[in-house]
Each structure stands twice: as structure tokens, then as C-alpha cells.
Design an enzyme around this catalytic site. Structure first.
Site, PDB file in Angstrom:
ATOM      1  N   GLN A   1       0.785  -1.240   0.000  1.00  0.00           N
ATOM      2  CA  GLN A   1       0.000   0.000   0.000  1.00  0.00           C
ATOM      3  C   GLN A   1       0.818   1.293   0.000  1.00  0.00           C
ATOM      4  OE1 GLN A   1      -3.578   2.209   2.518  1.00  0.00           O
ATOM      5  NE2 GLN A   1      -3.122   0.138   3.046  1.00  0.00           N
TER       6      GLN A   1
ATOM      7  N   GLU B   1       1.577  -1.679   8.231  1.00  0.00           N
ATOM      8  CA  GLU B   1       0.781  -0.581   8.771  1.00  0.00           C
ATOM      9  C   GLU B   1       0.762  -0.472  10.309  1.00  0.00           C
ATOM     10  OE1 GLU B   1      -1.424   1.888   7.225  1.00  0.00           O
ATOM     11  OE2 GLU B   1      -1.320   2.495   9.304  1.00  0.00           O
TER      12      GLU B   1
ATOM     13  N   ASP C   1       0.745   3.425   6.080  1.00  0.00           N
ATOM     14  CA  ASP C   1       0.895   3.102   4.657  1.00  0.00           C
ATOM     15  C   ASP C   1       0.618   4.282   3.739  1.00  0.00           C
ATOM     16  OD1 ASP C   1       1.635   0.526   5.138  1.00  0.00           O
ATOM     17  OD2 ASP C   1      -0.342  -0.339   4.859  1.00  0.00           O
TER      18      ASP C   1
ATOM     19  N   GLY D   1      -7.827  22.967  21.335  1.00  0.00           N
ATOM     20  CA  GLY D   1      -8.338  23.709  22.477  1.00  0.00           C
ATOM     21  C   GLY D   1      -9.852  23.631  22.599  1.00  0.00           C
TER      22      GLY D   1
HETATM   23  N1  COA Z   1      12.019  -9.723  -9.584  1.00  0.00           N
HETATM   24  C1  COA Z   1      12.799 -10.444  -8.749  1.00  0.00           C
HETATM   25  N2  COA Z   1      12.793 -10.316  -7.414  1.00  0.00           N
HETATM   26  C2  COA Z   1      11.945  -9.414  -6.892  1.00  0.00           C
HETATM   27  C3  COA Z   1      11.085  -8.618  -7.692  1.00  0.00           C
HETATM   28  C4  COA Z   1      11.150  -8.804  -9.097  1.00  0.00           C
HETATM   29  N3  COA Z   1      10.389  -8.108  -9.946  1.00  0.00           N
HETATM   30  N4  COA Z   1      10.379  -7.824  -6.894  1.00  0.00           N
HETATM   31  C5  COA Z   1      10.743  -8.123  -5.635  1.00  0.00           C
HETATM   32  N5  COA Z   1      11.693  -9.054  -5.625  1.00  0.00           N
HETATM   33  C6  COA Z   1      12.387  -9.639  -4.467  1.00  0.00           C
HETATM   34  C7  COA Z   1      13.232  -8.654  -3.722  1.00  0.00           C
HETATM   35  O1  COA Z   1      14.427  -8.403  -4.426  1.00  0.00           O
HETATM   36  C8  COA Z   1      13.459  -9.397  -2.407  1.00  0.00           C
HETATM   37  O2  COA Z   1      14.471 -10.337  -2.562  1.00  0.00           O
HETATM   38  P1  COA Z   1      15.638 -10.610  -1.463  1.00  0.00           P
HETATM   39  O3  COA Z   1      15.021 -10.390  -0.108  1.00  0.00           O
HETATM   40  O4  COA Z   1      16.018 -12.013  -1.734  1.00  0.00           O
HETATM   41  O5  COA Z   1      16.732  -9.665  -1.733  1.00  0.00           O
HETATM   42  C9  COA Z   1      12.168 -10.198  -2.254  1.00  0.00           C
HETATM   43  O6  COA Z   1      11.460 -10.056  -3.487  1.00  0.00           O
HETATM   44  C10 COA Z   1      11.292  -9.805  -1.104  1.00  0.00           C
HETATM   45  O7  COA Z   1      11.063  -8.406  -1.080  1.00  0.00           O
HETATM   46  P2  COA Z   1      10.495  -7.704   0.239  1.00  0.00           P
HETATM   47  O8  COA Z   1      10.162  -6.315  -0.101  1.00  0.00           O
HETATM   48  O9  COA Z   1      11.447  -7.834   1.379  1.00  0.00           O
HETATM   49  O10 COA Z   1       9.140  -8.508   0.469  1.00  0.00           O
HETATM   50  P3  COA Z   1       8.459  -9.154   1.769  1.00  0.00           P
HETATM   51  O11 COA Z   1       7.181  -9.711   1.280  1.00  0.00           O
HETATM   52  O12 COA Z   1       9.358 -10.087   2.482  1.00  0.00           O
HETATM   53  O13 COA Z   1       8.207  -7.922   2.739  1.00  0.00           O
HETATM   54  C11 COA Z   1       7.307  -5.786   3.347  1.00  0.00           C
HETATM   55  C12 COA Z   1       7.122  -7.067   2.527  1.00  0.00           C
HETATM   56  C13 COA Z   1       6.198  -4.850   2.972  1.00  0.00           C
HETATM   57  C14 COA Z   1       7.238  -6.127   4.848  1.00  0.00           C
HETATM   58  C15 COA Z   1       8.700  -5.174   3.032  1.00  0.00           C
HETATM   59  O14 COA Z   1       8.761  -4.959   1.653  1.00  0.00           O
HETATM   60  C16 COA Z   1       8.974  -3.849   3.749  1.00  0.00           C
HETATM   61  O15 COA Z   1       9.265  -3.794   4.949  1.00  0.00           O
HETATM   62  N6  COA Z   1       8.927  -2.748   2.983  1.00  0.00           N
HETATM   63  C17 COA Z   1       9.259  -1.423   3.489  1.00  0.00           C
HETATM   64  C18 COA Z   1       8.163  -0.846   4.325  1.00  0.00           C
HETATM   65  C19 COA Z   1       6.823  -0.926   3.625  1.00  0.00           C
HETATM   66  O16 COA Z   1       6.656  -0.348   2.577  1.00  0.00           O
HETATM   67  N7  COA Z   1       5.884  -1.653   4.240  1.00  0.00           N
HETATM   68  C20 COA Z   1       4.605  -1.950   3.668  1.00  0.00           C
HETATM   69  C21 COA Z   1       3.738  -0.858   3.653  1.00  0.00           C
HETATM   70  S1  COA Z   1       2.230  -1.223   2.819  1.00  0.00           S
END
Ligand code: COA
Length: 417
Positions: A17, A140, A169, A250
């Protein structure tokens, strides 16, 4: 008419998000937003909380309108080459991966700068760079707890409470959009040099909890907070308490019951006792004798009986629906509003007319509702188009990057796109 951000090309490496809310806003205002998604799966929200089997979920469609979708496996050599070409041709790259993911992909800020010195790289992370929690992944509610919203939301006798509003988010996405537009403006002035823009979810939540940090400092100095329900009959500790539905500024306020509250959980209004509106309030609720009564005349005189006053107003509200009550109170210039449900908002004629609630067409889902641009312009009518299907624009984007049809077929064959 040219849209304000037309000609700005954005690589949208966002998911869930926070990031998508940012890039969707920029797409509404004319930017060419290319959402890069993993082949076969795409943004996780395409399949989360689905209401129609096999069709992109509302979670996705409501955060990704007006975008293109390019599937790309950036962990393959061919995928990295496509991304490299894309970076060379784009203005902004937005990402909200977990900490370090972009670097692990091989696209560090230093490398991106080398490829395109004008590039703006905009990131959302849970915590800011160098923070002792910088390695954490964040969603979030995690951000709402980390940013001070949860400890100050809810009722004093209940646990810390998260808000339904996406303070972690979408709010962070909006902060990021401001950062991107600022960096684009700066680039125009400093010879086309890009920069890195970073927003943390914790910081964005805390930014919206500014008044609670105000209250902490007042509490440290005087030991109480007169606008909180704990004053004067309850007690304070040394941290800002949860203030229930008290007004944050206030002006004392509270959520008050209206006709039908026994069966309708949302038959309430928010009522504010604005200092200078005391006389109209007394007239409106049939208590003209309170206008000149020294026990009620001033805000400080009212403070210790504020809940008795709210009780009297509730007695006046008992035979009025929330809409009838607001229709009466608006004539007395009293700041108030009905507690609106999502169903009522979805059908609100004013919100439909202004485009804040917008009906959108989607190729597979048909019509659905979304929240349109909350920002209105005199020279821009925001038109919302349905979100893209996974990989819908892959070939089109590859062509603009100079790939021939044979090369495109090879990329598909290699499962790089
Ligand atoms: N091709 C290949 N690999 C891809 C890709 C693509 N098009 N898009 C994503 N990936 C890979 C990433 O490189 C990563 O690989 P690695 O960890 O082996 O280096 C992997 O996908 C996972 O990415 P990540 O963003 O860590 O996903 P997650 O599902 O584990 O975590 C969140 C999700 C949201 C918790 C995390 O992205 C995060 O903390 N983001 C920052 C804060 C945020 O925006 N939170 C969400 C708010 S809505």
C-alpha cells in the site's frame, strides 16, 4: 489539455500500500507510471482478500489505477539488462522493498546514479536510515505502534489501539509524493541532478502525531492535560494518556449518541464545544440560562462538568437522527458531523459529484468504487482508469526500450519477463 506531470516517467517498484498509494497519485496527475512486477505473481495484493475468484482484488485495483504493468524478473541477467535500460530512460524510481533488497538486486544508489545522474530514487522503509530498527520489515500497524499513534489512541482503560486510517501506509506514500515532487523541482533548478528521497513509516506516523508530542511536553511541565477526560477527576502518569474521543486542540469535543444508537452502532455525531460558540450551543440545545451563568460561561468553568454538559446535549439529541441533529446544529454554526459509515460514504451524492468517490471500469471485474483524488485543481480534471492486468504492458514497454520482437520473444522464453 496537458496533465501537470505528463512526460515524467516513473519506474514503480512498489507493492502493498505505502508505495502504490504514492505512485497512483502521481499517475492521476499525468506521470507515466510503469509498475514492475515479478512474472507469474505480481504485487501480492492482486490476490489478497479477493472477492471474485481469479480476478485482481480490490486491494490492488484501488491502489494501482492509471498505471502500466511490466513483468520483470530482476534477479535474472536479462531482467537486470531491461531494468538498466529503463533506468536510463526514466526520471524517478520508487520502491518500498524490505531493507537492502534493491542493493541485493545490484541496483545501489551509486550504480543508479552512474546509469542516470538525473534519476530520483524514492524509498519507503519502516524506519529511517541509521535507525536502531533499520533492519526491520514493517506493515501498517507496526508503524502505528512505532510512531506514537497506538499509545495515544483508544480509551484509558483499554489497550493501545490502532486507527483504521492508513497512517503508516498511505500516509507515508503521500509524504513520499511530496518528496518526489520537491526533488523534481530541485532537479529543474540545479542542472538536472537527481537525488535520493527517503521516507520512513515511523517518521510519517509521528509527523501526524505532532500534537501528542506537544502534549508530552505540556504534561512534563504542568503534570496534567486539561482537555483530556482524565482531567480533573482522574489521574495522569508521566506519559501522554489515551484520550478516547476528546478533541485534540483547544476545543472540547466528544462522540455523542443520537436517536437509534441502541440498535445502530453509528447513530452518533461528533460535537465540538468551540469557546466562542457557547451562546449558540446553549440556544440550540434549549439551555439559554447557561449563557450568562458564571458556572458555565467560560471554558475553564465548564471543564470540570464537561461530561455532564455532553450528557445534557445527548438528552437533546435523543429524538433526532444524526443527520437531523447536524442539520439543526449547522444553523447555529457549531462544528459537528454525523459519524459516517463506509456504506453512507459510498453512496454520498456530494462525494460522487466531486469525484472523491469514483466509479471505475476494470477489464475483468467490471465496475467498482475507489477513492478518487482528494486534491482538486482548477485546471485538471482527474480521470481514473482501471488498474492494469499483470504484465498487460510488458511488450509495449519493451518496445519503447528498443527491444525487437525477436528479442522480446527471447525474454519471454527465458522467463525474464
Ligand atoms: N524480480 C525479482 N525479485 C523481486 C522482484 C522482481 N520483480 N520484486 C521483488 N523481488 C524480491 C526482492 O528483491 C526481495 O528479494 P531478497 O530479499 O532475496 O533480496 C524479495 O522479493 C522480497 O522483497 P520484500 O520487499 O522484502 O518482500 P516481503 O514480502 O518479504 O516484505 C514488506 C514485505 C512490505 C514487509 C517489506 O517490503 C517492507 O518492509 N517494505 C518497506 C516498508 C513498507 O513499505 N511496508 C509496507 C507498507 S504497505
Amino acid at each position: 489539455m496537458t496533465k501537470p506531470l505528463e512526460g515524467i516517467k516513473i519506474i514503480d517498484f512498489t507493492h502493498v500500500q505505502a508505495g502504490p498509494a504514492c505512485t497512483q497519485l502521481l499517475a492521476w496527475y499525468g506521470a507515466d507510471v510503469i509498475k514492475v512486477e515479478r512474472p507469474g505473481a505480481g504485487d501480492v495484493t492482486r490476490s489478497q482478500l479477493r472477492d471474485i475468484p481469479g480476478v485482481d482484488a480490490l486491494y490492488f485495483t484501488m491502489l494501482n489505477s492509471n498505471k502500466k504493468s511490466l513483468t520483470l524478473d530482476t534477479k535474472t541477467a536479462e531482467g537486470k539488462e531491461v531494468l538498466t535500460r529503463l533506468i536510463k530512460q526514466s526520471d524517478v524510481l520508487v520502491e518500498n522493498f524490505g531493507p537492502g533488497a534493491l542493493d541485493r538486486m545490484g541496483f545501489t544508489w551509486e550504480h543508479i546514479k552512474e546509469l542516470n545522474p538525473g534519476m530520483i530514487v524514492a524509498s519507503v522503509k519502516g524506519f529511517s536510515d541509521g535507525h536502531h530498527y533499520e533492519d526491520l520489515k514493517v506493515y501498517e500497524n507496526v508503524a502505528q505502534c512505532a510512531g506514537g499513534a497506538a499509545s495515544t489512541t483508544g480509551f484509558d482503560d483499554g489497550p493501545p489501539t490502532v486507527s483504521a486510517a492508513a497512517l503508516g501506509d498511505s500516509n507515508t506514500g503521500m509524504h513520499l509524493a511530496i518528496g518526489i515532487l520537491t526533488a523534481l523541482h530541485a532537479r529543474n533548478r540545479n542542472g538536472g541532478k537527481g537525488q535520493k528521497v527517503a521516507v520512513s513509516m515511523q517518521d510519517s506516523v509521528l509527523n501526524l502525531c505532532r500534537v501528542k508530542l506537544r502534549d508530552q511536553q505540556r504534561l512534563d511541565r504542568v503534570g496534567y492535560l486539561e482537555e483530556y477526560p482524565q482531567y480533573p477527576h482522574g489521574s495522569f502518569t508521566d506519559v501522554v494518556p489515551r484520550g478516547g474521543n476528546a478533541g485534540g486542540g483547544g476545543q472540547p469535543g466528544w462522540v455523542l449518541k443520537c436517536k437509534g444508537w441502541e440498535t445502530d452502532k453509528n447513530a452518533y455525531i461528533y460535537f465540538t464545544i468551540q469557546g466562542h460558540a457557547w451562546a449558540p450551543i446553549c440556544r440550540a440545545i434549549g439551555k439559554p440560562e447557561w449563557i450568562e451563568d458564571p458556572a458555565y460561561m467560560t471554558a475553564s468553568a465548564r471543564q470540570d462538568k464537561i461530561f455532564d454538559i455532553f450528557g445534557t446535549i445527548e438528552a437533546w439529541l435523543a429524538d433526532k437522527t444524526k443527520f437531523e441533529a447536524v442539520n439543526i446544529l449547522r444553523k447555529f454554526d457549531i462544528p459537528c458531523a454525523p459519524v459516517m459509515t463506509m456504506k453512507e460514504l459510498a453512496n454520498d451524492e456530494s462525494l460522487r459529484a466531486s469525484g472523491t468517490i469514483a466509479e471505475v471500469d476494470h477489464k475483468e471485474r467490471g465496475k467498482y468504487l475507489t477513492v478518487g483524488s482528494p486534491i482538486k485543481f482548477s485546471d485538471l480534471k482527474v480521470e481514473i482508469t482501471g488498474s492494469p492486468l499483470l504484465g498487460e504492458h510488458t511488450n509495449e514497454v519493451l518496445e519503447t526500450l528498443g527491444y525487437s520482437s525477436r528479442e522480446i520473444a527471447a525474454l519471454h522464453e527465458a522467463k525474464a519477463v
